[in-house]
Enzyme design. Structure first.
Site, PDB file in Angstrom:
ATOM      1  N   TYR A 146      -4.673  16.786  -7.101  1.00 22.70           N
ATOM      2  CA  TYR A 146      -4.243  15.807  -8.123  1.00 22.70           C
ATOM      3  C   TYR A 146      -3.345  16.496  -9.149  1.00 22.70           C
ATOM      4  CZ  TYR A 146      -4.543  12.418 -11.949  1.00 22.70           C
ATOM      5  OH  TYR A 146      -4.233  11.535 -12.963  1.00 22.70           O
ATOM      6  N   LYS A 170       0.705  15.768  -9.898  1.00 25.61           N
ATOM      7  CA  LYS A 170       1.240  15.370 -11.198  1.00 25.61           C
ATOM      8  C   LYS A 170       2.240  16.404 -11.729  1.00 25.61           C
ATOM      9  CE  LYS A 170      -0.952  11.441 -11.586  1.00 25.61           C
ATOM     10  NZ  LYS A 170      -0.211  10.163 -11.573  1.00 25.61           N
ATOM     11  N   SER A 207       0.126  13.469 -15.857  1.00 28.18           N
ATOM     12  CA  SER A 207      -1.229  13.704 -16.376  1.00 28.18           C
ATOM     13  C   SER A 207      -1.266  15.061 -17.084  1.00 28.18           C
ATOM     14  CB  SER A 207      -2.229  13.725 -15.225  1.00 28.18           C
ATOM     15  OG  SER A 207      -3.493  14.172 -15.682  1.00 28.18           O
ATOM     16  N   ASP A 224       0.854  -1.197   0.000  1.00 29.59           N
ATOM     17  CA  ASP A 224       0.000   0.000   0.000  1.00 29.59           C
ATOM     18  C   ASP A 224       0.887   1.242   0.000  1.00 29.59           C
ATOM     19  OD1 ASP A 224      -1.767   2.022   0.380  1.00 29.59           O
ATOM     20  OD2 ASP A 224      -2.528   1.305   2.319  1.00 29.59           O
ATOM     21  N   ALA A 268      -1.671  19.186  -8.786  1.00 24.44           N
ATOM     22  CA  ALA A 268      -0.413  19.588  -8.132  1.00 24.44           C
ATOM     23  C   ALA A 268       0.519  18.392  -7.981  1.00 24.44           C
ATOM     24  CB  ALA A 268      -0.717  20.207  -6.765  1.00 24.44           C
TER      25      ALA A 268
HETATM   26  P1  NAD Z   1      -6.785   2.803 -11.990  1.00 28.43           P
HETATM   27  O1  NAD Z   1      -7.528   3.319 -10.821  1.00 28.43           O
HETATM   28  O2  NAD Z   1      -7.469   1.888 -12.944  1.00 28.43           O
HETATM   29  O3  NAD Z   1      -5.429   2.123 -11.527  1.00 28.43           O
HETATM   30  C1  NAD Z   1      -4.623   2.717 -10.532  1.00 28.43           C
HETATM   31  C2  NAD Z   1      -3.630   1.706 -10.016  1.00 28.43           C
HETATM   32  O4  NAD Z   1      -2.941   2.305  -8.916  1.00 28.43           O
HETATM   33  C3  NAD Z   1      -4.296   0.435  -9.501  1.00 28.43           C
HETATM   34  O5  NAD Z   1      -3.554  -0.684  -9.901  1.00 28.43           O
HETATM   35  C4  NAD Z   1      -4.224   0.608  -7.983  1.00 28.43           C
HETATM   36  O6  NAD Z   1      -4.117  -0.619  -7.282  1.00 28.43           O
HETATM   37  C5  NAD Z   1      -2.956   1.424  -7.805  1.00 28.43           C
HETATM   38  N1  NAD Z   1      -3.008   2.150  -6.541  1.00 28.43           N
HETATM   39  C6  NAD Z   1      -3.862   3.145  -6.194  1.00 28.43           C
HETATM   40  N2  NAD Z   1      -3.673   3.486  -4.895  1.00 28.43           N
HETATM   41  C7  NAD Z   1      -2.678   2.693  -4.431  1.00 28.43           C
HETATM   42  C8  NAD Z   1      -2.040   2.548  -3.164  1.00 28.43           C
HETATM   43  N3  NAD Z   1      -2.382   3.280  -2.106  1.00 28.43           N
HETATM   44  N4  NAD Z   1      -1.078   1.617  -3.047  1.00 28.43           N
HETATM   45  C9  NAD Z   1      -0.727   0.857  -4.094  1.00 28.43           C
HETATM   46  N5  NAD Z   1      -1.287   0.935  -5.310  1.00 28.43           N
HETATM   47  C10 NAD Z   1      -2.247   1.844  -5.475  1.00 28.43           C
HETATM   48  O7  NAD Z   1      -6.259   4.100 -12.733  1.00 28.43           O
HETATM   49  P2  NAD Z   1      -5.562   4.355 -14.154  1.00 28.43           P
HETATM   50  O8  NAD Z   1      -6.470   5.228 -14.909  1.00 28.43           O
HETATM   51  O9  NAD Z   1      -5.054   3.096 -14.760  1.00 28.43           O
HETATM   52  O10 NAD Z   1      -4.349   5.261 -13.645  1.00 28.43           O
HETATM   53  C11 NAD Z   1      -2.998   4.888 -13.729  1.00 28.43           C
HETATM   54  C12 NAD Z   1      -2.161   6.157 -13.668  1.00 28.43           C
HETATM   55  O11 NAD Z   1      -2.491   6.992 -14.773  1.00 28.43           O
HETATM   56  C13 NAD Z   1      -2.394   6.999 -12.408  1.00 28.43           C
HETATM   57  O12 NAD Z   1      -1.166   7.516 -11.954  1.00 28.43           O
HETATM   58  C14 NAD Z   1      -3.299   8.112 -12.911  1.00 28.43           C
HETATM   59  O13 NAD Z   1      -3.186   9.264 -12.137  1.00 28.43           O
HETATM   60  C15 NAD Z   1      -2.763   8.302 -14.314  1.00 28.43           C
HETATM   61  N6  NAD Z   1      -3.684   8.951 -15.249  1.00 28.43           N
HETATM   62  C16 NAD Z   1      -4.933   8.439 -15.485  1.00 28.43           C
HETATM   63  C17 NAD Z   1      -5.787   9.089 -16.371  1.00 28.43           C
HETATM   64  C18 NAD Z   1      -7.183   8.579 -16.663  1.00 28.43           C
HETATM   65  O14 NAD Z   1      -7.974   9.339 -17.268  1.00 28.43           O
HETATM   66  N7  NAD Z   1      -7.535   7.349 -16.318  1.00 28.43           N
HETATM   67  C19 NAD Z   1      -5.347  10.256 -17.010  1.00 28.43           C
HETATM   68  C20 NAD Z   1      -4.069  10.743 -16.757  1.00 28.43           C
HETATM   69  C21 NAD Z   1      -3.244  10.078 -15.876  1.00 28.43           C
END
Ligand code: NAD
Length: 250
Positions: free
Chosen positions: A158, A162, A144, A62, A160
């Protein structure tokens, strides 16, 4: 297809979304992959089974817990004795309004900065210490578009976090290039994953209007970009942040 045969890659948050797409892409390109997960142990284990247990392993921790980043990286080293590429993908995007109670505001900021920035920095630090004993290595951080454009006003923490990731990435690139350590960021706009699903469903029309390409980013395209950066084919791009947003720039 890019050839990543023999590379050992740690993908945080690899159990679902962009992380899972990245694990599949890297493994298909020949890499051995450590699939870190937070809560999604079952998803991580079934992804490892899909990729093949000789090529992947699951690792839980975590990242909201202080020091988890350092612990994961050290544990990751015990699998193959090394890590060649670190992909910091795990992240959270909670919301809080400016008129929320003080404790809710403070908790949201603290948790978001811990998971999205401090844990990322801790993982980068361990990676740098490891890479410098081996003459190099690669870090790829998932930032992001929100870092440049701002975000939903209920998610300024968020944006900030990124923005911090992008500054961290560039500092590493500049500071450790001479030791063969490369650092890149990717900055996706909306990506169709569980994290974004609810918002995308509610605001589908507005989002489509805002994106010149008319569609959000498929997670596989972020994964392909990460695989390209991991390949070492464009080493002199170190420090760069790659946009994926269908031309919905700032
Ligand atoms: P998601 O929620 O599907 O996956 C997030 C992952 O992070 C999961 O595997 C989760 O287990 C892990 N995670 C979250 N909190 C955690 C913790 N406390 N300890 C360990 N693991 C943890 O999201 P996603 O859309 O696949 O996002 C992946 C990355 O891409 C993130 O950094 C997110 O900020 C970034 N992002 C997403 C988007 C979007 O629109 N989905 C856009 C830009 C950037």
């Amino acid at each position: 297809m890019l050839d990543l045969t023999g590379k050992v890659v740690l993908v945080t948050g690899g159990s679902r979304g962009i992380g899972a797409a990245t694990v599949r892409t890297l493994a298909a390109a020949g890499a051995d992959v450590l699939v870190h997960y937070g809560r999604g142990e079952d998803e991580a284990r079934s992804l490892v089974a899909e990729v093949g247990e000789e090529r992947a392993t699951a690792l839980g921790a975590d990242l909201a817990q202080p020091e988890a980043g350092a612990v994961i990286f050290r544990e990751a080293l015990t699998w193959r004795g090394r890590v060649d590429v670190l992909v910091n993908n795990a992240g959270i995007a909670p919301t809080v309004t400016v008129d929320a109670p003080d404790d809710a505001w403070a908790d949201t900021w603290a948790q978001t900065l811990q998971v999205n920035l401090v844990a990322v920095a801790d993982l980068c630090r361990e990676a740098i210490l490891h890479f410098r004993t081996r003459g190099g290595g690669t870090i790829i951080n998932v930032a992001s578009r929100a870092a440049f454009r701002g975000d939903n006003p209920d998610a300024m923490h968020y944006a900030a976090s990124k923005g911090g990731v992008i500054a961290l990435t560039r500092s590493i690139a500049r500071g450790y290039a001479r030791e063969g350590i490369l650092a890149y960021a990717v900055a996706p706009g909306w990506v169709r994953t569980d994290m974004a699903e609810g918002y995308l469903r509610e605001h589908a029309a507005d989002i489509a209007r805002d994106i010149p390409m008319g569609d959000v980013v498929p997670p596989e395209e972020v994964a392909h970009t990460i695989a390209f950066l991991a390949s070492g084919l464009a080493r002199h791009m170190t420090g760069a942040t790659l946009d994926l947003n269908g031309a919905s720039y700032v």
